[in-house]
Enzyme design. Structure first.
Site, PDB file in Angstrom:
ATOM      1  N   CYS A   2       0.896  -1.208   0.083  1.00 33.91           N
ATOM      2  CA  CYS A   2      -0.128   0.099  -0.101  1.00 33.91           C
ATOM      3  C   CYS A   2       0.889   1.228   0.028  1.00 33.91           C
ATOM      4  O   CYS A   2       1.883   1.304   0.774  1.00 33.91           O
ATOM      5  CB  CYS A   2      -1.056   0.108   1.337  1.00 33.91           C
ATOM      6  N   ARG A  27       4.004  -0.407  -4.793  1.00 35.38           N
ATOM      7  CA  ARG A  27       3.686  -0.867  -3.428  1.00 35.38           C
ATOM      8  C   ARG A  27       2.382  -1.589  -3.331  1.00 35.38           C
ATOM      9  O   ARG A  27       1.927  -2.304  -2.370  1.00 35.38           O
ATOM     10  CB  ARG A  27       3.927   0.073  -2.721  1.00 35.38           C
ATOM     11  N   TRP A  74      -2.554  -2.712  -1.600  1.00 35.49           N
ATOM     12  CA  TRP A  74      -2.330  -4.035  -1.910  1.00 35.49           C
ATOM     13  C   TRP A  74      -3.374  -4.711  -0.871  1.00 35.49           C
ATOM     14  O   TRP A  74      -3.175  -4.676   0.220  1.00 35.49           O
ATOM     15  CB  TRP A  74      -0.926  -4.230  -1.486  1.00 35.49           C
ATOM     16  N   ASN A 100      -1.785   2.315   5.580  1.00 38.55           N
ATOM     17  CA  ASN A 100      -0.905   1.322   5.105  1.00 38.55           C
ATOM     18  C   ASN A 100      -0.349   0.206   6.328  1.00 38.55           C
ATOM     19  O   ASN A 100       0.062   0.975   7.467  1.00 38.55           O
ATOM     20  CB  ASN A 100       0.255   1.679   4.642  1.00 38.55           C
ATOM     21  N   GLY A 101      -0.917  -0.809   6.282  1.00 38.49           N
ATOM     22  CA  GLY A 101      -0.500  -1.703   7.585  1.00 38.49           C
ATOM     23  C   GLY A 101      -1.790  -2.599   7.846  1.00 38.49           C
ATOM     24  O   GLY A 101      -2.708  -2.958   7.080  1.00 38.49           O
ATOM     25  N   GLU A 482      17.412 -17.952  -7.674  1.00 40.06           N
ATOM     26  CA  GLU A 482      16.862 -16.376  -8.260  1.00 40.06           C
ATOM     27  C   GLU A 482      16.344 -16.462  -9.678  1.00 40.06           C
ATOM     28  O   GLU A 482      15.492 -15.692  -9.762  1.00 40.06           O
ATOM     29  CB  GLU A 482      18.069 -15.531  -8.153  1.00 40.06           C
ATOM     30  N   LYS A 486      12.607 -15.261 -10.338  1.00 41.92           N
ATOM     31  CA  LYS A 486      12.224 -13.914 -11.370  1.00 41.92           C
ATOM     32  C   LYS A 486      11.273 -14.519 -12.371  1.00 41.92           C
ATOM     33  O   LYS A 486      10.292 -13.668 -12.703  1.00 41.92           O
ATOM     34  CB  LYS A 486      13.671 -13.708 -12.134  1.00 41.92           C
ATOM     35  N   GLU A 489       7.784 -14.777 -10.806  1.00 40.06           N
ATOM     36  CA  GLU A 489       7.015 -13.769 -10.448  1.00 40.06           C
ATOM     37  C   GLU A 489       6.379 -12.678 -11.750  1.00 40.06           C
ATOM     38  O   GLU A 489       5.392 -12.332 -11.662  1.00 40.06           O
ATOM     39  CB  GLU A 489       8.139 -12.853  -9.922  1.00 40.06           C
ATOM     40  N   HIS A 505      17.920 -36.770  -7.068  1.00 35.26           N
ATOM     41  CA  HIS A 505      17.200 -37.327  -5.947  1.00 35.26           C
ATOM     42  C   HIS A 505      15.713 -36.987  -5.836  1.00 35.26           C
ATOM     43  O   HIS A 505      14.946 -37.276  -4.902  1.00 35.26           O
ATOM     44  CB  HIS A 505      17.919 -36.765  -4.517  1.00 35.26           C
ATOM     45  N   LYS A 604       5.944  -4.460  -3.932  1.00 35.16           N
ATOM     46  CA  LYS A 604       7.446  -3.987  -3.928  1.00 35.16           C
ATOM     47  C   LYS A 604       7.976  -4.363  -2.668  1.00 35.16           C
ATOM     48  O   LYS A 604       8.905  -5.355  -2.479  1.00 35.16           O
ATOM     49  CB  LYS A 604       7.991  -2.769  -4.635  1.00 35.16           C
TER      50      LYS A 604
HETATM   51  O1  M6R Z   1      13.014  -5.119   0.186  1.00 32.06           O
HETATM   52  P1  M6R Z   1      13.441  -6.374   0.347  1.00 32.06           P
HETATM   53  O2  M6R Z   1      14.777  -6.739  -0.173  1.00 32.06           O
HETATM   54  O3  M6R Z   1      13.673  -6.576   1.799  1.00 32.06           O
HETATM   55  O4  M6R Z   1      12.510  -7.291  -0.280  1.00 32.06           O
HETATM   56  C1  M6R Z   1      12.572  -8.805  -0.291  1.00 32.06           C
HETATM   57  C2  M6R Z   1      11.620  -9.616  -1.023  1.00 32.06           C
HETATM   58  O5  M6R Z   1      10.372  -9.192  -0.837  1.00 32.06           O
HETATM   59  C3  M6R Z   1      11.950  -9.256  -2.624  1.00 32.06           C
HETATM   60  O6  M6R Z   1      13.275  -9.489  -2.834  1.00 32.06           O
HETATM   61  C4  M6R Z   1      11.165  -9.995  -3.417  1.00 32.06           C
HETATM   62  O7  M6R Z   1      11.340 -11.137  -3.243  1.00 32.06           O
HETATM   63  C5  M6R Z   1      11.120  -9.421  -4.799  1.00 32.06           C
HETATM   64  N1  M6R Z   1       9.755  -9.221  -5.486  1.00 32.06           N
HETATM   65  C6  M6R Z   1      11.979 -10.239  -5.573  1.00 32.06           C
HETATM   66  O8  M6R Z   1      12.070  -9.865  -7.150  1.00 32.06           O
END
Ligand code: M6R
Length: 609
Positions: A2, A27, A74, A100-101, A482, A486, A489, A505, A604
């Protein structure tokens, strides 16, 4: 999660708030809304979906008023809908707020307010706050009504509130969700982060947990919730609006992938000392003695930052000789971690606001560990709550899928390895070798980026698959994880990241001609083992994209497609091998027609546990 923004000044508030929302949209983008105080009334407009839908709904209508608040959501409580969108209003339409929260005791508050006659319009937790303030505002002025309401709330909040009865005022409050107050010449902007403020001013104050700001047209006051005045330091933002714009790229994600050579330079500038084979990190100077005595490091982080931590574990153990554990921050405080003053709890976070990571750091502080941070966002909560730390200096990262933050985190981890390693057993010769190879990395990343057209062509061939396996070993095992994160996501393709040695395994059972693999297989100490793994996949009809070291012709015999990366030290390969995986994900996501900057269901910074 948010984004909230408020404006008070001489200009029309609505366009400024919409612009601010666009900057905060990363956000959350389930819905957006705006409330503006006009003559004797508050105009509120809300819309499900992105800020552009809200703009369409406003439809060029000019909304009069110089004071307003806005929100991009969000969803946590209640599905995305007009009625669940913020701002939320009280029964009489006098008070509106954005939040926000999460309010943890909203059910009991809601039922006691309902008994007093309050009518609720939404399913959200946030709406109880505005009714609570309304209740107190029957007897108290606006500020005291807010202070009393805050005393009853359990949970987290970043709030901006307006009241028709005191129209020249915004009240903002923070507990657990970030808020920045931008101080312009004759205007103020309050927002969840500085990206919505920087167009107006670079002078900001960061509100701390438990603080309340009363912002009027020509002054502001910060107190705690008992109304005790607070002296706040004004900080100068060190980045500009241009850094937060797309600058001709189709997406922030692509821009940020291409910014990596600069981000790596910026992370290491003035810190990497090739001539001495070491690194200088000003942010750790105050804890230098404690670092010398460290027995172990526990890295706490989430998502992409967690994978950076896994790479850091290999580096720090191999070259600095310090035992390292890497923990999901979300699990850390639910165990009983054994910590002491010789343990460093190191948070890695782009945003510096991730709730899970912040709570892990608080646990570390409580238990007497040294807490450290590798954080990108200057002035963020994690940066402020750790004992010492290092900023990435990667500039704002807007794309929800993290890219340049990751390679800059790796760069800082290399600096940390050099610093701690040279305090311990690492030789000058080894330190110098690592430092001089590290110097070459930005140029080598540029070489990879220059292959983006070929990577796009390869990506096109894989659009039709529903599943992909990502494999790597040793330093590149976290890179496989990673790469898989990526692609899932931003393209919604199911992807699994796995240590390549583990494939036999279990996961190999998945392999057939419809289940391709991406193998991260640079020429390193586990190269031969990886080749065996590739052969096992080929024997079962699986297609393979290999990320290999330039000059490795042999690899073509085992892979259907090859993307080459320049040669470097084994410990530095992750900085290079991740780049083709980011591009691959980007081109698959965009090839499938998705908005990769705003992937569904994500936000984000994840500021809720
Ligand atoms: O702001 P941060 O690095 O603490 O965020 C951690 C994760 O939420 C962040 O890396 C998330 O996994 C991303 N969307 C990855 O692309």
């Amino acid at each position: 999660m948010c984004g909230i923004v408020g404006y008070i000044g001489k200009q029309k508030a609505a366009p400024i708030l919409i612009e601010g929302l666009k900057r905060l949209e990363y956000r959350g983008y389930d819905s957006a809304g705006i409330s503006i105080i006009g003559k004797n009334k508050i105009t509120t407009i809300k819309s499900v979906g992105k800020v552009s839908s809200l703009e369409d709904k406003i439809g060029g209508k000019s909304i009069a008023g110089n004071v307003g608040i806005a929100h991009t959501r969000w969803a946590t409580h209640g599905k995305p809908s007009d009625k669940n969108s913020h701002p939320h209003g009280d029964c009489k339409g006098n008070i509106f707020l954005v939040h926000n929260g999460i309010i943890e005791n909203y059910i009991e508050l809601k039922s006691s307010l309902a008994k007093k006659g309050h009518k609720f319009k939404s399913e959200t937790d946030s709406e109880v706050i505005v009714h609570l303030i309304e209740e107190f505002n029957k007897k108290l002025d606006f500020k005291n009504a807010v202070l009393e309401a805050l005393k009853l709330i359990k949970g987290t909040y970043g709030l901006a509130i307006i009241n028709k009865k005191e129209p020249e005022k915004i009240i903002a409050a923070r507990l657990g969700s970030p808020l920045v107050l931008g101080i312009g010449g004759d205007e103020y902007v309050i927002a969840s982060d500085a990206s919505a403020v920087v167009r107006h001013t670079n002078q900001v104050i960061y509100l701390e947990d438990g603080e309340v700001a009363v912002i009027e047209k020509d002054n502001y006051e910060v107190t705690d919730i008992k109304d005790k005045s607070k002296n706040k330091k004004i900080t100068k933002l060190d980045w500009s609006i241009e850094e937060a714009e797309k600058q001709g790229f189709d997406h922030f994600m692509l821009k940020e992938i291409f910014e990596q050579p600069k981000a790596i330079e910026d992370a290491t500038r003035g810190r990497l000392v090739v001539s001495e084979g070491t690194a200088k990190l000003g942010g750790l100077r105050d804890v230098a003695d404690k670092l010398r005595k460290l027995d172990r490091i526990i890295i706490v982080s989430c998502g992409t930052s967690y994978y950076a931590g896994l790479v850091g574990e290999y580096m720090l153990e191999e070259y600095a000789g310090i035992p390292v554990e890497v923990e999901y921050a979300s699990e850390f405080r639910y165990r009983k971690p054994i910590l002491d003053e010789k343990t460093a709890v190191l948070a890695i976070s782009q945003s510096g606001e991730t709730a899970d990571t912040l709570e892990a750091i608080r646990e570390g502080n409580n238990k007497g560990a040294i807490t450290l941070g590798i954080v990108n966002t200057v002035g963020s909560t994690i940066a402020r709550e750790t004992t010492a730390g290092v900023y990435n200096h990667a500039g704002p990262e807007i794309g929800v899928a993290s890219t340049k933050a990751f390679t800059s985190q790796l760069s800082v981890l290399i600096l940390l390895t050099l610093l701690l390693g040279r305090q311990r057993q690492m030789s000058y010769v080894m330190g110098k070798r690592i430092a001089s190879e590290m110097k070459k990395i930005p140029k080598q990343v540029e070489e990879i980026l220059s292959q983006s057209k070929e990577i796009k062509k390869i990506a096109k061939k894989y659009l039709k698959y529903k599943n992909i396996l990502y494999l790597g070993r040793k330093y590149n095992e976290p890179i496989a994880l990673e790469g898989a994160l990526k692609i899932k996501e931003i393209s919604y393709i199911h992807a699994e990241g796995y240590p390549s040695g583990e494939m036999k395994h279990g996961p190999i059972a998945l392999i057939d001609e419809n289940f391709p693999s991406v193998f991260v297989v640079p020429k390193d100490s586990v190269y031969e083992k990886n080749i065996s793994g590739m052969q096992e996949i080929k024997a079962r009809g699986g297609k393979i994209i290999a990320i290999a070291t330039e000059g490795d012709k042999e690899i073509k015999k085992h892979a259907d497609d090859v993307i080459y990366i320049p040669k470097t030290l084994e410990m530095l390969t992750p900085l290079l091998s991740v780049v083709p995986l980011q591009l691959l994900a980007y081109y698959v996501g965009t090839g499938l027609g998705y908005d990769v900057d705003k992937p569904r269901n994500l936000a984000k910074s994840v500021t809720v546990e």
